[in-house]
Design a protein around this motif. Structure first.
Motif, mmCIF file in Angstrom:
data_model
loop_
_atom_site.group_PDB
_atom_site.id
_atom_site.type_symbol
_atom_site.label_atom_id
_atom_site.label_comp_id
_atom_site.label_asym_id
_atom_site.label_seq_id
_atom_site.Cartn_x
_atom_site.Cartn_y
_atom_site.Cartn_z
ATOM 1 N N ILE A 61 40.093 43.152 36.828
ATOM 2 C CA ILE A 61 40.532 42.323 37.609
ATOM 3 C C ILE A 61 39.556 42.196 39.039
ATOM 4 C CG2 ILE A 61 42.503 41.774 39.086
ATOM 5 C CD1 ILE A 61 44.183 43.830 37.135
ATOM 6 N N VAL A 62 39.025 41.238 39.276
ATOM 7 C CA VAL A 62 38.006 41.023 40.316
ATOM 8 C C VAL A 62 38.935 40.397 41.525
ATOM 9 C CG1 VAL A 62 36.031 39.748 41.479
ATOM 10 C CG2 VAL A 62 36.179 40.369 38.617
ATOM 11 N N ILE A 63 38.755 41.299 42.810
ATOM 12 C CA ILE A 63 39.589 40.772 43.905
ATOM 13 C C ILE A 63 38.757 40.398 45.002
ATOM 14 C CG2 ILE A 63 41.080 41.754 45.516
ATOM 15 C CD1 ILE A 63 41.742 43.819 43.053
ATOM 16 N N ARG A 64 39.147 39.350 45.765
ATOM 17 C CA ARG A 64 38.169 38.927 46.689
ATOM 18 C C ARG A 64 39.129 38.194 47.891
ATOM 19 N NH1 ARG A 64 35.295 36.150 42.598
ATOM 20 N NH2 ARG A 64 33.319 36.965 41.944
ATOM 21 N N ALA A 66 41.587 38.307 50.852
ATOM 22 C CA ALA A 66 41.838 39.223 52.089
ATOM 23 C C ALA A 66 43.283 39.576 52.158
ATOM 24 C CB ALA A 66 41.774 38.538 53.542
ATOM 25 N N ALA A 67 44.210 38.719 51.620
ATOM 26 C CA ALA A 67 45.413 39.253 51.592
ATOM 27 C C ALA A 67 45.780 40.428 50.770
ATOM 28 C CB ALA A 67 46.588 38.385 51.431
ATOM 29 N N THR A 68 44.940 40.105 49.561
ATOM 30 C CA THR A 68 45.084 41.362 48.448
ATOM 31 C C THR A 68 44.563 42.515 48.971
ATOM 32 O OG1 THR A 68 44.945 39.553 46.842
ATOM 33 C CG2 THR A 68 44.705 41.910 46.041
ATOM 34 N N LYS A 69 43.439 42.359 49.557
ATOM 35 C CA LYS A 69 42.672 43.644 50.125
ATOM 36 C C LYS A 69 43.703 44.249 51.251
ATOM 37 C CE LYS A 69 37.867 42.017 49.537
ATOM 38 N NZ LYS A 69 36.757 41.448 50.420
ATOM 39 N N GLU A 70 44.393 43.557 51.974
ATOM 40 C CA GLU A 70 45.134 44.153 52.973
ATOM 41 C C GLU A 70 46.579 44.961 52.393
ATOM 42 O OE1 GLU A 70 44.951 44.543 56.219
ATOM 43 O OE2 GLU A 70 43.242 43.365 56.602
ATOM 44 N N ALA A 71 47.008 44.336 51.443
ATOM 45 C CA ALA A 71 48.083 45.068 50.715
ATOM 46 C C ALA A 71 47.550 46.233 49.874
ATOM 47 C CB ALA A 71 48.718 44.018 49.433
ATOM 48 N N LEU A 109 36.429 43.893 45.376
ATOM 49 C CA LEU A 109 37.319 44.880 44.747
ATOM 50 C C LEU A 109 37.324 44.540 43.236
ATOM 51 C CD1 LEU A 109 40.122 45.531 47.330
ATOM 52 C CD2 LEU A 109 37.699 46.283 47.426
ATOM 53 N N LEU A 110 37.364 45.643 42.541
ATOM 54 C CA LEU A 110 37.200 45.480 40.929
ATOM 55 C C LEU A 110 38.508 46.736 40.449
ATOM 56 C CD1 LEU A 110 36.342 44.114 38.483
ATOM 57 C CD2 LEU A 110 34.640 45.958 38.193
ATOM 58 N N CYS A 111 39.237 45.969 39.841
ATOM 59 C CA CYS A 111 40.342 47.118 39.216
ATOM 60 C C CYS A 111 40.082 47.224 37.700
ATOM 61 C CB CYS A 111 41.764 46.695 39.444
ATOM 62 S SG CYS A 111 42.949 47.823 38.760
ATOM 63 N N VAL A 112 39.702 48.274 37.157
ATOM 64 C CA VAL A 112 39.691 48.482 35.816
ATOM 65 C C VAL A 112 40.691 49.051 35.002
ATOM 66 C CG1 VAL A 112 38.020 49.503 34.009
ATOM 67 C CG2 VAL A 112 37.120 48.870 36.369
ATOM 68 N N THR A 113 41.231 48.382 33.969
ATOM 69 C CA THR A 113 42.609 48.873 33.327
ATOM 70 C C THR A 113 42.357 49.294 32.022
ATOM 71 O OG1 THR A 113 43.308 46.662 32.655
ATOM 72 C CG2 THR A 113 43.921 47.288 34.808
#
Length: 226
Positions: A61-64, A66-71, A109-113
């Motif tokens: 899951i690639v995350i860029r 800002a709102a997700t980073k803040e959460a 950010l990268l979430c590996v599942t």
């Protein structure tokens, strides 16, 4: 082995250098974005990891945003306060001084599942060690880390978050297991020693204390013929 299959001394040295100079990076991220082509190569390295039964249980899951980073950062703050309360005295003071994440600073950010049921209830290689799919996913994380270092990218693994928060914030289905949340980005420099070693939290253990011969705890080689 043909010449094309073997590594040259220079190539071999580069691999060992990459391993030795990999760092868990939590600070000094630059605002420079990570190009899609570079991130694609890093993810390809993760996807090339070994997996039991050729299960390939991972997703990325690639995350860029800002709102997700803040959460995610808010979830870290909650978990970090709980973790800090588990230490006492000088250890607690040192813990609170540590920089343990770069969730808002890193460009990506990268979430590996791990999808544990991807190949059904019976998987070659998991018949007696069911956790091998999780270990396979960790191999993908390590591949990503080393490939990122070769691309001059810093990576930090943030583990001080509850799995429930990761599921909720990233809309991860209940049957999928989050394995790693990684901060990725270019940095102004790589430290020569790990952060926790420099801070006095832990020292690197001598390799010779960790290597045994033939059975656990034995350091002297067995006589020939045994």
């Amino acid at each position: 082995m043909s010449r094309d299959e073997s590594f040259s001394p220079e190539e071999r040295a580069a691999i060992y250098r990459c391993i030795a100079e990999r760092r868990d990076v939590r600070r000094n991220f630059l605002p420079e974005p990570v190009p899609d082509a570079v991130l694609g190569r890093v993810l390809s390295a993760g996807h090339a990891a070994p997996s039991v039964g050729f299960l390939q249980p991972w997703n990325f899951i690639v995350i860029r945003a800002a709102a997700t980073k803040e959460a995610l950062h808010a979830a870290f703050i909650r978990a970090n306060a709980e973790a800090a309360a588990m230490f006492e005295d000088e250890r607690a003071t040192l813990y609170r001084s540590l920089k343990l994440e770069g969730l808002r600073e890193a460009p990506v950010l990268l979430c590996v599942t791990c999808e544990r049921g991807r190949a059904g209830p019976v998987v070659l290689g998991r018949t007696h060690q069911s956790e091998m799919d999780v270990y396979s996913t960790v191999c993908a994380v390590q591949n990503i880390w080393l490939a990122a270092r070769a691309e001059n990218l810093g990576v930090g693994w943030v583990s001080i978050l509850s799995l429930a928060d990761l599921h909720a914030i990233l809309a991860i289905p209940e049957h999928i297991v989050p394995i790693a949340l990684l901060c990725i980005g270019y940095v102004d420099h790589f430290e020569t020693t790990p952060d926790l070693e420099r801070a006095g939290w832990r020292k690197r253990l001598p390799l010779e204390e960790l290597v045994f011969e033939e059975e656990f705890g034995r350091r002297d080689p067995m006589p020939a013929g045994d």
